[in-house]
Scaffold this motif. Structure first.
Motif, PDB file in Angstrom:
ATOM      1  N   ALA A 271       6.500  -0.232  -1.627  1.00 53.05           N
ATOM      2  CA  ALA A 271       7.161   0.950  -1.732  1.00 53.05           C
ATOM      3  C   ALA A 271       6.844   1.849  -2.859  1.00 53.05           C
ATOM      4  N   SER A 272       6.347   1.548  -3.835  1.00 58.37           N
ATOM      5  CA  SER A 272       5.441   2.310  -4.541  1.00 58.37           C
ATOM      6  C   SER A 272       4.277   3.201  -3.611  1.00 58.37           C
ATOM      7  N   GLY A 273       3.913   2.590  -2.796  1.00 58.65           N
ATOM      8  CA  GLY A 273       3.246   3.552  -2.108  1.00 58.65           C
ATOM      9  C   GLY A 273       1.587   2.934  -1.919  1.00 58.65           C
ATOM     10  N   PHE A 274       1.656   1.875  -2.746  1.00 57.38           N
ATOM     11  CA  PHE A 274      -0.119   1.258  -3.548  1.00 57.38           C
ATOM     12  C   PHE A 274      -0.623   0.826  -1.986  1.00 57.38           C
ATOM     13  N   LEU A 275       0.653  -0.097  -1.654  1.00 55.21           N
ATOM     14  CA  LEU A 275      -0.164  -0.658   0.194  1.00 55.21           C
ATOM     15  C   LEU A 275      -0.411   0.733   1.341  1.00 55.21           C
ATOM     16  N   ARG A 276      -0.274   2.106   0.387  1.00 56.01           N
ATOM     17  CA  ARG A 276       0.110   2.817   2.060  1.00 56.01           C
ATOM     18  C   ARG A 276      -1.049   2.738   3.349  1.00 56.01           C
ATOM     19  N   VAL A 277      -2.402   2.589   3.326  1.00 56.21           N
ATOM     20  CA  VAL A 277      -3.014   2.705   3.758  1.00 56.21           C
ATOM     21  C   VAL A 277      -3.459   1.516   5.354  1.00 56.21           C
ATOM     22  N   ALA A 278      -2.732   1.451   5.948  1.00 54.43           N
ATOM     23  CA  ALA A 278      -2.324   0.522   6.511  1.00 54.43           C
ATOM     24  C   ALA A 278      -3.777  -0.524   7.275  1.00 54.43           C
ATOM     25  N   GLU A 279      -5.291  -0.557   7.683  1.00 49.18           N
ATOM     26  CA  GLU A 279      -5.738  -1.245   8.065  1.00 49.18           C
ATOM     27  C   GLU A 279      -6.617  -1.052   6.875  1.00 49.18           C
ATOM     28  N   LYS A 280      -6.535  -0.873   5.086  1.00 47.53           N
ATOM     29  CA  LYS A 280      -7.200  -2.045   4.169  1.00 47.53           C
ATOM     30  C   LYS A 280      -5.785  -3.092   4.063  1.00 47.53           C
ATOM     31  N   ARG A 281      -4.526  -2.534   4.403  1.00 48.71           N
ATOM     32  CA  ARG A 281      -3.606  -3.493   3.460  1.00 48.71           C
ATOM     33  C   ARG A 281      -4.047  -5.373   3.687  1.00 48.71           C
ATOM     34  N   GLY A 282      -4.522  -5.443   4.888  1.00 50.41           N
ATOM     35  CA  GLY A 282      -4.459  -6.807   4.581  1.00 50.41           C
ATOM     36  C   GLY A 282      -5.347  -7.420   3.886  1.00 50.41           C
ATOM     37  N   ILE A 283      -7.020  -6.535   3.588  1.00 54.82           N
ATOM     38  CA  ILE A 283      -7.526  -7.327   3.254  1.00 54.82           C
ATOM     39  C   ILE A 283      -6.993  -7.189   1.580  1.00 54.82           C
ATOM     40  N   MET A 284      -6.571  -5.758   1.348  1.00 53.65           N
ATOM     41  CA  MET A 284      -6.019  -6.359  -0.639  1.00 53.65           C
ATOM     42  C   MET A 284      -4.755  -6.938  -1.042  1.00 53.65           C
TER      43      MET A 284
END
Length: 276
Positions: free
Chosen positions: A206-219
């Motif tokens: 919701a805050s946009g911290f995980l906005r990069v889809a290709e990096k979301r999984g690893i983060m």
């Protein structure tokens, strides 16, 4: 049943033998060190200032009843260790004797092995000024050497007793004691952790911290690994839910959280603000 267990524990613990102690205060301080580590059987060989000793009683404080009042006095070291199966002699000096030299932790292991084999052990400590003489050391199977700063390795009697007694206590009870303390609050279950992960990830999305889809999984995996390593307890998981809710301004179910700065809501033990 309790009395039988205590008797067994006493038999398995080492006897502390002070040979020619010079001051009652030192005997009292040694008694306190013993009781700190669960040892109660004290034997004295020809104490210089006689026995009973008021100064020993005063210095022992809480250890008087369990250690000082039960102390036995002997005229010789040989008599003091006559009923023991294994005897260990503490000394800071190397002796011209063919005896194994061990440290406090090795001593603790030896004493536990002795007890498992049905043998009673005792540890000798010499007078404050000169330590044990060779005749006393000759009664022992091992020499116990406490490795310290080579430039200054002097210990008073109570310090030496404490180091040896603590090594035994740590070997006998230390791990169990730490486990008991850690188990006071239950560890979080897998379901509780997953619920926390999802709450945190929901707000990060919701805050946009995980906005990069290709990096979301690893983060997300990295964040979960961090929290897994923390080995969280149940109350800690509740506290973190409260932290996430407070920072986001809403609970996981979407209801708003009233911030302390805006309303006089008290923070509960679970880390979440009380709402009215």
């Amino acid at each position: 049943m309790v009395r039988e267990r205590n008797a067994a524990a006493s038999w398995q613990s080492p006897v502390i033998v002070l040979v020619g102690p010079q001051m009652g205060e030192n005997v009292g301080a040694a008694a306190r060190a013993m009781l700190n580590c669960g040892l109660t059987e004290l034997r004295l060989v020809s104490p210089r200032d006689g026995w009973p000793n008021d100064r020993a009683q005063a210095m022992a404080t809480g250890a008087s009843r369990d250690v000082i009042d039960r102390a036995q006095v002997f005229e010789s070291t040989a008599a003091a260790v006559a009923d023991l199966h294994r005897v260990y002699a503490t000394t800071a000096r190397r002796r011209d004797m063919l005896k194994p030299v061990i440290g406090p932790r090795e001593l603790a292991s030896e004493i536990r092995d002795d007890a498992a084999a049905g043998q009673r052990s005792g540890v000798l400590f010499g007078p404050e000024r000169a330590g044990l003489d060779n005749d006393d050391v000759a009664l022992a199977s091992h020499i116990v050497h406490i490795p310290l700063n080579a430039g200054y390795s002097s210990l008073n009697l109570a310090q030496a007793v404490l180091l040896v007694a603590y090594a035994w206590f740590e070997a006998e009870y230390g791990a169990a004691t730490l486990r008991e303390q850690a188990s006071a609050t239950p560890p979080a279950t897998s379901a509780q952790l997953v619920n926390l992960f999802e709450h945190l990830e929901q707000e990060l999305d919701a805050s946009g911290f995980l906005r990069v889809a290709e990096k979301r999984g690893i983060m997300v995996r990295n964040l979960r690994s961090i929290l897994h390593r923390a080995e969280l307890r149940e109350h800690e998981v509740r506290a973190l839910h409260g932290v996430v809710s407070s920072l986001s301004g809403r609970r996981k179910d979407g209801r708003l959280v009233r911030q302390p700065a805006l309303a006089a809501g008290a923070v509960g033990e679970d880390g979440e603000t009380d709402e009215t």
